[in-house]
Write a protein that holds these residues in place. Structure first.
Motif, mmCIF file in Angstrom:
data_model
loop_
_atom_site.group_PDB
_atom_site.id
_atom_site.type_symbol
_atom_site.label_atom_id
_atom_site.label_comp_id
_atom_site.label_asym_id
_atom_site.label_seq_id
_atom_site.Cartn_x
_atom_site.Cartn_y
_atom_site.Cartn_z
ATOM 1 N N ILE A 62 0.859 -1.189 0.000
ATOM 2 C CA ILE A 62 0.000 0.000 0.000
ATOM 3 C C ILE A 62 0.894 1.237 0.000
ATOM 4 O O ILE A 62 1.577 1.519 0.988
ATOM 5 N N PRO A 63 0.943 1.981 -1.099
ATOM 6 C CA PRO A 63 1.829 3.148 -1.187
ATOM 7 C C PRO A 63 1.366 4.273 -0.277
ATOM 8 O O PRO A 63 0.187 4.353 0.093
ATOM 9 N N VAL A 64 2.283 5.141 0.084
ATOM 10 C CA VAL A 64 1.971 6.236 0.997
ATOM 11 C C VAL A 64 0.888 7.153 0.436
ATOM 12 O O VAL A 64 0.156 7.799 1.187
ATOM 13 N N SER A 65 0.767 7.214 -0.892
ATOM 14 C CA SER A 65 -0.264 8.063 -1.504
ATOM 15 C C SER A 65 -1.672 7.598 -1.169
ATOM 16 O O SER A 65 -2.631 8.366 -1.300
ATOM 17 N N GLU A 66 -1.819 6.335 -0.709
ATOM 18 C CA GLU A 66 -3.135 5.800 -0.355
ATOM 19 C C GLU A 66 -3.349 5.720 1.159
ATOM 20 O O GLU A 66 -4.387 5.233 1.606
ATOM 21 N N TRP A 67 -2.401 6.198 1.939
ATOM 22 C CA TRP A 67 -2.532 6.108 3.393
ATOM 23 C C TRP A 67 -3.598 7.041 3.946
ATOM 24 O O TRP A 67 -4.176 6.783 4.999
ATOM 25 N N GLY A 68 -3.859 8.139 3.253
ATOM 26 C CA GLY A 68 -4.754 9.169 3.774
ATOM 27 C C GLY A 68 -6.125 8.665 4.170
ATOM 28 O O GLY A 68 -6.742 9.184 5.101
ATOM 29 N N GLY A 69 -6.639 7.663 3.485
ATOM 30 C CA GLY A 69 -7.984 7.173 3.789
ATOM 31 C C GLY A 69 -8.042 6.178 4.923
ATOM 32 O O GLY A 69 -9.134 5.730 5.306
ATOM 33 N N PHE A 70 -6.902 5.804 5.486
ATOM 34 C CA PHE A 70 -6.876 4.798 6.553
ATOM 35 C C PHE A 70 -7.103 5.426 7.930
ATOM 36 O O PHE A 70 -6.742 6.574 8.180
ATOM 37 N N MET A 71 -7.708 4.635 8.825
ATOM 38 C CA MET A 71 -7.773 4.965 10.246
ATOM 39 C C MET A 71 -6.955 3.905 10.982
ATOM 40 O O MET A 71 -7.122 2.714 10.740
ATOM 41 N N ILE A 72 -6.091 4.362 11.858
ATOM 42 C CA ILE A 72 -5.186 3.445 12.564
ATOM 43 C C ILE A 72 -5.497 3.469 14.054
ATOM 44 O O ILE A 72 -5.723 4.548 14.628
ATOM 45 N N THR A 73 -5.510 2.308 14.658
ATOM 46 C CA THR A 73 -5.672 2.183 16.104
ATOM 47 C C THR A 73 -4.490 1.401 16.664
ATOM 48 O O THR A 73 -4.164 0.330 16.160
ATOM 49 N N VAL A 74 -3.866 1.956 17.672
ATOM 50 C CA VAL A 74 -2.778 1.277 18.381
ATOM 51 C C VAL A 74 -3.281 0.915 19.775
ATOM 52 O O VAL A 74 -3.804 1.773 20.491
ATOM 53 N N THR A 75 -3.144 -0.338 20.150
ATOM 54 C CA THR A 75 -3.534 -0.788 21.485
ATOM 55 C C THR A 75 -2.326 -1.369 22.203
ATOM 56 O O THR A 75 -1.668 -2.273 21.691
ATOM 57 N N ILE A 76 -2.043 -0.818 23.371
ATOM 58 C CA ILE A 76 -0.989 -1.345 24.232
ATOM 59 C C ILE A 76 -1.657 -2.171 25.329
ATOM 60 O O ILE A 76 -2.515 -1.675 26.053
ATOM 61 N N ALA A 77 -1.270 -3.437 25.441
ATOM 62 C CA ALA A 77 -1.767 -4.315 26.504
ATOM 63 C C ALA A 77 -0.644 -4.521 27.506
ATOM 64 O O ALA A 77 0.412 -5.068 27.164
ATOM 65 N N GLN A 78 -0.861 -4.069 28.743
ATOM 66 C CA GLN A 78 0.191 -4.149 29.756
ATOM 67 C C GLN A 78 -0.414 -4.561 31.101
ATOM 68 O O GLN A 78 -0.662 -3.732 31.974
ATOM 69 N N PRO A 79 -0.650 -5.841 31.289
ATOM 70 C CA PRO A 79 -1.333 -6.310 32.503
ATOM 71 C C PRO A 79 -0.521 -6.164 33.781
ATOM 72 O O PRO A 79 -1.090 -6.177 34.877
ATOM 73 N N ARG A 80 0.807 -6.026 33.676
ATOM 74 C CA ARG A 80 1.630 -5.962 34.884
ATOM 75 C C ARG A 80 1.915 -4.532 35.326
ATOM 76 O O ARG A 80 2.661 -4.312 36.289
ATOM 77 N N ASN A 81 1.331 -3.547 34.653
ATOM 78 C CA ASN A 81 1.458 -2.153 35.066
ATOM 79 C C ASN A 81 0.116 -1.685 35.628
ATOM 80 O O ASN A 81 -0.904 -1.780 34.962
ATOM 81 N N PHE A 82 0.128 -1.192 36.849
ATOM 82 C CA PHE A 82 -1.116 -0.793 37.509
ATOM 83 C C PHE A 82 -1.242 0.726 37.426
ATOM 84 O O PHE A 82 -0.678 1.469 38.230
ATOM 85 N N HIS A 83 -1.996 1.168 36.435
ATOM 86 C CA HIS A 83 -2.117 2.592 36.133
ATOM 87 C C HIS A 83 -3.605 2.947 36.060
ATOM 88 O O HIS A 83 -4.431 2.106 35.687
ATOM 89 N N PRO A 84 -3.965 4.191 36.422
ATOM 90 C CA PRO A 84 -5.378 4.595 36.338
ATOM 91 C C PRO A 84 -5.998 4.412 34.959
ATOM 92 O O PRO A 84 -7.204 4.217 34.838
ATOM 93 N N ASP A 85 -5.170 4.448 33.895
ATOM 94 C CA ASP A 85 -5.689 4.250 32.541
ATOM 95 C C ASP A 85 -6.092 2.800 32.281
ATOM 96 O O ASP A 85 -6.741 2.507 31.275
ATOM 97 N N GLY A 86 -5.680 1.893 33.162
ATOM 98 C CA GLY A 86 -6.012 0.483 32.972
ATOM 99 C C GLY A 86 -4.961 -0.249 32.164
ATOM 100 O O GLY A 86 -4.017 0.352 31.637
#
Length: 278
Positions: A62-86
């Motif tokens: 997928i060339p960079v010229s077609e990236w504009g229409g994408f939506m990206i989600t990044v999820t960090i899973a960190q069960p051993r860190n106890f933070h208010p964000d979860g």
């Protein structure tokens, strides 16, 4: 599966994301990254995942010229860190933003991999295995030590107070990284028989405990001989343990609460503003 961003980032930009889902038709990319450690890892502006995004799109043609229409989600899973964000934290952004971030990443990669790269201190010093031998970190650390001896006005206005506190907090982190690197190096030399002026290597004393071969009944009997009850008082498990044991979370909520702790200062910068307002 392994992916790479040889064209968009650098010839050595390759890796293996923990998990990702690419929907070309729906123009969606979701990247999951699992962090095992205890130290907090933010999903927002996570450069490792930005690099993963470039690798995934490039490896899937997928060339960079077609990236504009994408939506990206990044999820960090960190069960051993106890933070208010979860334990699960997400960052949502679009393909145009990804292209901008990747362009910045390419500049940094080219600078880092140049024949004579410029050394720059920062958060990354904390995990660098060469921090004990880094001239840049040594210089900034000594400069920060000198600053500690400089006179400062006592009654600072709020703007100056906030700025100086932020600078000092950052300085402490970098000094800590330098100290950790030097301590590890000195300890390794001391274990090999070298003499380190001003320091000696010794074993710390652990918390005292009953010998492994001594049973609980024997300890209780010891107390009875001296008229002392050595048994622990009965106690209930914590609300979190109760949920894990199978108690309905809604039921636990009715019996438990999280009291407000002491008021503290927490850092607040441009990244916090960006996360709140996109």
């Amino acid at each position: 599966e392994p992916v790479s961003a040889v064209g968009m980032v650098h010839a050595e930009s390759d890796g293996r994301p923990d998990f990702y889902l690419l929907d070309v038709t729906g123009r969606r990319l979701h990247i999951w990254d699992y962090k095992y450690g205890h130290r907090y890892v933010d999903a927002f502006m996570n450069w490792q995942c930005v690099d993963y995004g470039a690798m995934i799109l490039e490896s899937n043609g997928i060339p960079v010229s077609e990236w504009g229409g994408f939506m990206i989600t990044v999820t960090i899973a960190q069960p051993r860190n106890f933070h208010p964000d979860g334990p699960l934290r997400e960052w949502h952004f679009n393909g145009a933003q990804l292209a901008e971030y990747v362009a910045r990443l390419k500049v940094a990669a080219d600078m880092a991999m140049a024949e004579r790269p410029q050394m720059q201190t920062g958060e990354h010093c904390r995990d660098c295995t060469a921090r004990h031998a880094c001239p840049a970190l040594e210089r900034i650390s000594m400069r920060l030590v000198d600053m500690a001896y400089e006179g400062q006005p006592i009654d600072l206005p709020p703007a100056a107070l906030g700025l100086e506190l932020r600078i000092i907090r950052d300085a402490i982190k970098r000094l800590g990284a330098r100290a950790e690197g030097l301590e590890a190096h000195a300890l390794a030399l001391a274990k090999g028989g070298a003499s380190i002026p001003h320091w000696r290597a010794e074993y710390s004393k652990g918390r005292e405990r009953w010998r492994d071969e001594v049973s609980t009944d024997e300890v209780v009997m010891l107390g009875e001989i001296y008229g002392v009850d050595l048994k622990k008082p009965q106690a209930v498990i914590t609300p979190t343990q109760a949920r894990k044991a199978g108690v309905d979370p809604e039921a636990v909520k009715g019996f438990a609460h999280a009291p407000t702790g002491a008021m503290t200062l927490v850092p607040f910068d441009d990244a916090d503003v960006a996360k709140r307002f996109g």
